[in-house]
Write a protein that holds these residues in place. Structure first.
Motif, PDB file in Angstrom:
ATOM      1  N   HIS A 264       0.837  -1.213   0.000  1.00 52.91           N
ATOM      2  CA  HIS A 264       0.000   0.000   0.000  1.00 52.91           C
ATOM      3  C   HIS A 264       0.866   1.254   0.000  1.00 52.91           C
ATOM      4  CE1 HIS A 264      -3.287  -2.652   0.439  1.00 52.91           C
ATOM      5  NE2 HIS A 264      -3.182  -2.863   1.745  1.00 52.91           N
ATOM      6  N   LEU A 265       1.970   1.213   0.779  1.00 51.05           N
ATOM      7  CA  LEU A 265       2.864   2.367   0.811  1.00 51.05           C
ATOM      8  C   LEU A 265       3.529   2.585  -0.546  1.00 51.05           C
ATOM      9  CD1 LEU A 265       4.201   4.568   2.523  1.00 51.05           C
ATOM     10  CD2 LEU A 265       5.952   2.915   3.166  1.00 51.05           C
ATOM     11  N   THR A 266       3.903   1.497  -1.221  1.00 54.68           N
ATOM     12  CA  THR A 266       4.508   1.626  -2.545  1.00 54.68           C
ATOM     13  C   THR A 266       3.521   2.221  -3.539  1.00 54.68           C
ATOM     14  OG1 THR A 266       5.895  -0.306  -2.073  1.00 54.68           O
ATOM     15  CG2 THR A 266       5.681   0.361  -4.378  1.00 54.68           C
ATOM     16  N   ALA A 267       2.257   1.755  -3.489  1.00 51.77           N
ATOM     17  CA  ALA A 267       1.243   2.326  -4.373  1.00 51.77           C
ATOM     18  C   ALA A 267       1.041   3.810  -4.081  1.00 51.77           C
ATOM     19  CB  ALA A 267      -0.066   1.560  -4.213  1.00 51.77           C
ATOM     20  N   ALA A 268       1.037   4.164  -2.787  1.00 51.05           N
ATOM     21  CA  ALA A 268       0.898   5.581  -2.421  1.00 51.05           C
ATOM     22  C   ALA A 268       2.105   6.382  -2.912  1.00 51.05           C
ATOM     23  CB  ALA A 268       0.743   5.719  -0.909  1.00 51.05           C
ATOM     24  N   PHE A 269       3.304   5.775  -2.838  1.00 57.01           N
ATOM     25  CA  PHE A 269       4.505   6.454  -3.337  1.00 57.01           C
ATOM     26  C   PHE A 269       4.387   6.716  -4.833  1.00 57.01           C
ATOM     27  CE2 PHE A 269       8.642   6.095  -5.409  1.00 57.01           C
ATOM     28  CZ  PHE A 269       9.361   7.068  -4.750  1.00 57.01           C
ATOM     29  N   ASN A 270       3.926   5.707  -5.580  1.00 57.00           N
ATOM     30  CA  ASN A 270       3.756   5.896  -7.033  1.00 57.00           C
ATOM     31  C   ASN A 270       2.764   7.006  -7.328  1.00 57.00           C
ATOM     32  OD1 ASN A 270       5.603   3.891  -7.692  1.00 57.00           O
ATOM     33  ND2 ASN A 270       4.053   2.286  -7.700  1.00 57.00           N
ATOM     34  N   ARG A 271       1.674   7.046  -6.554  1.00 59.93           N
ATOM     35  CA  ARG A 271       0.703   8.133  -6.758  1.00 59.93           C
ATOM     36  C   ARG A 271       1.319   9.484  -6.418  1.00 59.93           C
ATOM     37  NH1 ARG A 271      -2.699   4.196  -4.362  1.00 59.93           N
ATOM     38  NH2 ARG A 271      -2.562   5.240  -2.331  1.00 59.93           N
ATOM     39  N   MET A 272       2.130   9.503  -5.356  1.00 56.33           N
ATOM     40  CA  MET A 272       2.784  10.757  -4.983  1.00 56.33           C
ATOM     41  C   MET A 272       3.726  11.225  -6.096  1.00 56.33           C
ATOM     42  SD  MET A 272       5.562  11.470  -1.959  1.00 56.33           S
ATOM     43  CE  MET A 272       6.789  10.621  -2.962  1.00 56.33           C
ATOM     44  N   VAL A 273       4.515  10.291  -6.653  1.00 58.94           N
ATOM     45  CA  VAL A 273       5.436  10.655  -7.727  1.00 58.94           C
ATOM     46  C   VAL A 273       4.671  11.145  -8.942  1.00 58.94           C
ATOM     47  CG1 VAL A 273       7.193   9.756  -9.297  1.00 58.94           C
ATOM     48  CG2 VAL A 273       7.228   9.090  -6.907  1.00 58.94           C
ATOM     49  N   GLU A 274       3.524  10.510  -9.207  1.00 62.07           N
ATOM     50  CA  GLU A 274       2.700  10.967 -10.329  1.00 62.07           C
ATOM     51  C   GLU A 274       2.219  12.394 -10.091  1.00 62.07           C
ATOM     52  OE1 GLU A 274       0.812  11.244 -13.831  1.00 62.07           O
ATOM     53  OE2 GLU A 274       2.176   9.652 -13.181  1.00 62.07           O
ATOM     54  N   GLN A 275       1.832  12.691  -8.856  1.00 67.40           N
ATOM     55  CA  GLN A 275       1.417  14.057  -8.539  1.00 67.40           C
ATOM     56  C   GLN A 275       2.597  15.026  -8.646  1.00 67.40           C
ATOM     57  OE1 GLN A 275      -1.708  15.186  -7.940  1.00 67.40           O
ATOM     58  NE2 GLN A 275      -2.338  13.117  -8.491  1.00 67.40           N
ATOM     59  N   LEU A 276       3.782  14.564  -8.239  1.00 65.84           N
ATOM     60  CA  LEU A 276       4.969  15.417  -8.381  1.00 65.84           C
ATOM     61  C   LEU A 276       5.284  15.671  -9.847  1.00 65.84           C
ATOM     62  CD1 LEU A 276       7.334  13.967  -5.622  1.00 65.84           C
ATOM     63  CD2 LEU A 276       6.135  16.147  -5.590  1.00 65.84           C
ATOM     64  N   ARG A 277       5.128  14.607 -10.681  1.00 68.67           N
ATOM     65  CA  ARG A 277       5.351  14.817 -12.116  1.00 68.67           C
ATOM     66  C   ARG A 277       4.345  15.806 -12.688  1.00 68.67           C
ATOM     67  NH1 ARG A 277       6.620   9.152 -12.357  1.00 68.67           N
ATOM     68  NH2 ARG A 277       4.464   8.663 -12.859  1.00 68.67           N
ATOM     69  N   LEU A 278       3.085  15.670 -12.237  1.00 67.09           N
ATOM     70  CA  LEU A 278       2.066  16.617 -12.690  1.00 67.09           C
ATOM     71  C   LEU A 278       2.406  18.024 -12.231  1.00 67.09           C
ATOM     72  CD1 LEU A 278      -0.683  17.197 -13.978  1.00 67.09           C
ATOM     73  CD2 LEU A 278      -1.753  16.602 -11.795  1.00 67.09           C
ATOM     74  N   LYS A 279       2.835  18.126 -10.987  1.00 67.61           N
ATOM     75  CA  LYS A 279       3.218  19.438 -10.462  1.00 67.61           C
ATOM     76  C   LYS A 279       4.409  19.989 -11.227  1.00 67.61           C
ATOM     77  CE  LYS A 279       4.503  21.619  -6.068  1.00 67.61           C
ATOM     78  NZ  LYS A 279       4.738  21.371  -4.625  1.00 67.61           N
ATOM     79  N   GLU A 280       5.366  19.109 -11.565  1.00 67.65           N
ATOM     80  CA  GLU A 280       6.525  19.544 -12.330  1.00 67.65           C
ATOM     81  C   GLU A 280       6.121  20.020 -13.717  1.00 67.65           C
ATOM     82  OE1 GLU A 280      10.652  20.230 -12.533  1.00 67.65           O
ATOM     83  OE2 GLU A 280       9.379  19.627 -10.854  1.00 67.65           O
ATOM     84  N   ARG A 281       5.177  19.298 -14.335  1.00 74.65           N
ATOM     85  CA  ARG A 281       4.688  19.734 -15.648  1.00 74.65           C
ATOM     86  C   ARG A 281       3.997  21.089 -15.546  1.00 74.65           C
ATOM     87  NH1 ARG A 281       3.415  14.177 -16.291  1.00 74.65           N
ATOM     88  NH2 ARG A 281       1.244  14.515 -15.706  1.00 74.65           N
ATOM     89  N   ILE A 282       3.246  21.266 -14.443  1.00 78.37           N
ATOM     90  CA  ILE A 282       2.600  22.567 -14.245  1.00 78.37           C
ATOM     91  C   ILE A 282       3.647  23.665 -14.108  1.00 78.37           C
ATOM     92  CG2 ILE A 282       1.210  23.917 -12.632  1.00 78.37           C
ATOM     93  CD1 ILE A 282      -0.358  21.383 -12.016  1.00 78.37           C
ATOM     94  N   LEU A 283       4.686  23.357 -13.323  1.00 79.36           N
ATOM     95  CA  LEU A 283       5.750  24.353 -13.152  1.00 79.36           C
ATOM     96  C   LEU A 283       6.463  24.640 -14.468  1.00 79.36           C
ATOM     97  CD1 LEU A 283       7.328  23.206  -9.757  1.00 79.36           C
ATOM     98  CD2 LEU A 283       6.012  25.274 -10.181  1.00 79.36           C
ATOM     99  N   ASP A 284       6.737  23.562 -15.240  1.00 80.34           N
ATOM    100  CA  ASP A 284       7.424  23.766 -16.513  1.00 80.34           C
ATOM    101  C   ASP A 284       6.557  24.551 -17.491  1.00 80.34           C
ATOM    102  OD1 ASP A 284       9.594  22.429 -15.586  1.00 80.34           O
ATOM    103  OD2 ASP A 284       9.071  20.508 -16.490  1.00 80.34           O
ATOM    104  N   THR A 285       5.259  24.219 -17.470  1.00 73.72           N
ATOM    105  CA  THR A 285       4.358  24.886 -18.438  1.00 73.72           C
ATOM    106  C   THR A 285       4.104  26.323 -18.041  1.00 73.72           C
ATOM    107  OG1 THR A 285       3.294  22.766 -18.924  1.00 73.72           O
ATOM    108  CG2 THR A 285       2.103  24.782 -19.524  1.00 73.72           C
TER     109      THR A 285
END
Length: 576
Positions: A264-285
């Motif tokens: 469950h923690l690994t799945a939550a980590f993957n979701r967190m990284v996905e949110q970080l990638r989304l946040k990074e895309r927002i920052l880049d855009t």
């Protein structure tokens, strides 16, 4: 088991180890019980039977000896009848002792035969019992006859018959001894053999117990290793992924291999990284349209957008000088290329000095420093250093434009004008309900814009307000240019030119600043001739010095129309 929770895995290992140890203990108890039965049978059966046989043998010898002594005493010249009677009773008593010991031995053997025993000796025990029975029957019959014959001969005084009877008794005694010895030897052989079997069984129990203990330990280690690997492996991958994300690698996706808490923690980590990638895309855009730190601040602290605050800020305006005339002769594509190169070149020093680019306005750049992006005591220094870096890149920008346009001899003449002011301003999100702009507004912003425009009047690249000059004094070298009241300002204030970094002025720049300062002081004293001489001396050092040319022209104008008596030497700009 590997899909269970960590708690269940640990409990499973503990229960498995308990079961293994219980099995080992039960098996050991069963084997020990069996060995105990062997020892019990030896102690309560074989050894007592052997003891009874040994005592019966001894009592038989004693009976034979008592019988011979009785015969000898009877044949003696002086017969003691009491002694003879005592010896006769002793013979009878020893016979009873033999009968009792043999009966006890046979009783034990009978019990062993009946119970079956732990050593599978029933056939031998039956044979021994039969041998004892035959031996005792024969002994009773023979002794009864011989003793009766011996007593009659003794009463008759027939010594010859007594001697013959004693000879037969001795011979039979030897036969009985051999019989008892045979039974005892076979019984001792059984006892030794069964003892060896018992010792072997005990050693077997020890080996089996050791093997079961080692097996339980090995299985426990295997189970523990499997479960610990099932736990530590995902944790190690999760730790590596966390370190990678910490290093800025947001392409991490960790496989979920378990369904426990780590899974469950690994799945939550993957979701967190996905949110970080989304946040990074927002920052880049959005970082291409809004300064990335503003985007980051708005994402991390939503109240930053909602709360407007008055703060001391440092504002910088930058504009291209001579660009309007140049742009009229260019195609739209070439104009866009130049603007993009200009904005890229001049934005970099602002960001390198921790400034926030607010907006691009035509060919102008507006940037600011201050909380929450900079500390109060560093904002003015950073803004002035950014202005110096921007001015240092003007020549590089000029040289890159012809090649950018594909025209090596293109007549492009541009320069830079910068205005910097420090003071209280309103910081926050300004706009409509549909569209907001996080920006800075107020008189300080207007002053910075007016200073940028005043650069054209004085012929300099960078002018700063007095508050900015005071705050950045330990970072830059400056010279006072004038005391002015900008359009919209009621009270005049001193303005300064940024000449270079602290301690980096050339000798010519120092002389220029000194001569110009003398001319400015003479001008404010209304010493027009002294002012002309000082400004001329400044021009002798730097013939292209714009402020000196501007003051010489102003002196000519003032001399033709002298100011009022309350004139304070300031200059007023009526236009923005």
């Amino acid at each position: 088991m590997f899909s269970a929770s960590i708690r269940r895995k640990i409990m499973g290992i503990a229960l498995a180890l308990i079961v293994l140890m219980a099995i080992t203990s039960v098996a050991s108890l069963v084997l020990v019980r069996r060995v105990g039965d062997h020892f019990e049978e030896l102690a309560s059966g074989y050894m007592p039977a052997y003891g009874n046989l040994a005592r019966a043998h001894i009592r038989s010898l004693e009976r034979a000896l008592a019988l011979r002594r009785m015969a000898i005493e009877t044949l003696a010249p002086s017969t003691d009848k009491e002694k003879i009677e005592t010896l006769r009773k002793a013979v009878a008593a020893k016979g009873q002792d033999v009968e009792r010991e043999v009966a006890a031995a046979r009783a034990v053997l009978g019990a062993l035969i009946k119970d079956g025993g732990a050593f599978d000796d029933q056939k031998t025990l039956v044979r021994l019992d039969a041998h004892l029975d035959s031996l005792m029957n024969e002994t009773r019959r023979f002794l009864s006859n011989e003793i009766e014959t011996l007593l009659k001969a003794l009463e008759a005084g027939d010594s010859r018959t007594v001697a013959e009877a004693l000879a037969r008794v001795d011979q039979f005694r030897d036969e009985v001894n051999r019989g008892f010895e045979s039974v005892r030897t076979e019984m001792l052989s059984l006892l030794r053999g069964d003892g060896a079997v018992t010792i072997g069984a005990l050693q077997q129990v020890m080996w089996i117990a050791t093997a079961l203990t080692l097996l339980a330990a090995a299985l426990g280690v295997i189970f523990s290793t499997l479960v610990s690997d099932g736990v530590t492996g995902p944790v190690r991958r999760l730790l590596d992924g966390t370190r990678a994300v910490e290093a800025g690698e947001l392409d991490q996706v960790i496989a979920v291999t378990t369904r426990d808490e780590i899974g469950h923690l690994t799945a939550a980590f993957n979701r967190m990284v996905e949110q970080l990638r989304l946040k990074e895309r927002i920052l880049d855009t959005f970082g291409r349209y809004i300064d990335p730190r503003v985007v980051q601040g708005l994402i991390d602290k939503p109240t930053l957008a909602a709360d407007g605050q008055r703060r001391v800020m440092t504002i910088l305006f930058c504009d291209l000088a001579g660009f309007t005339g140049t742009s009229e002769r260019m195609t739209p594509q070439g104009l866009v290329k130049i603007l993009n190169r200009y904005f890229s070149t001049m934005s970099e020093p602002i960001r390198e000095n921790d400034g926030v680019i607010d907006k691009y306005i035509g060919d102008a750049i507006m940037a600011y420093w201050g909380p929450p992006f900079n500390e109060d005591d560093e904002q003015t220094g950073l803004a002035c250093l950014a202005a110096l870096d921007m001015m240092a890149r003007v020549e590089e920008l000029r040289n890159s434009l012809p090649e950018l346009l594909g025209m090596r001899n293109a007549p492009i003449s541009i320069d830079l004008r910068i205005g910097v002011a420090t003071g209280e301003a309103l910081v926050g999100s300004i706009g409509s309900e549909q569209m907001m702009n996080y920006t800075v507004i107020g008189d300080t912003v207007n002053l910075a814009s007016r200073l940028e425009g005043a650069c054209k009047h004085y012929g300099v690249r960078a002018l700063v307000a007095e508050s900015t000059a005071k705050g950045a004094g330990e970072f830059i070298e400056i010279r006072e240019i004038d005391r002015v009241a900008m359009a919209g300002q009621g009270k005049p204030e001193r303005i300064f030119e940024i000449m270079g970094r602290k301690g980096a002025l050339t000798r010519a720049q120092s002389e220029l600043r000194e001569n110009y300062s003398d001319g400015l002081a003479a001008f404010r004293r209304r010493d027009w001739d002294g002012a002309r001489r000082a400004f001329a001396a400044a021009l002798a050092v730097a013939p292209e010095d714009g402020p000196s040319h501007a003051f010489l022209a102003r002196i000519d104008e003032i001399a033709a129309s002298p100011p009022r008596e309350d004139w304070d030497g300031s200059w007023r700009f009526d236009q923005k």
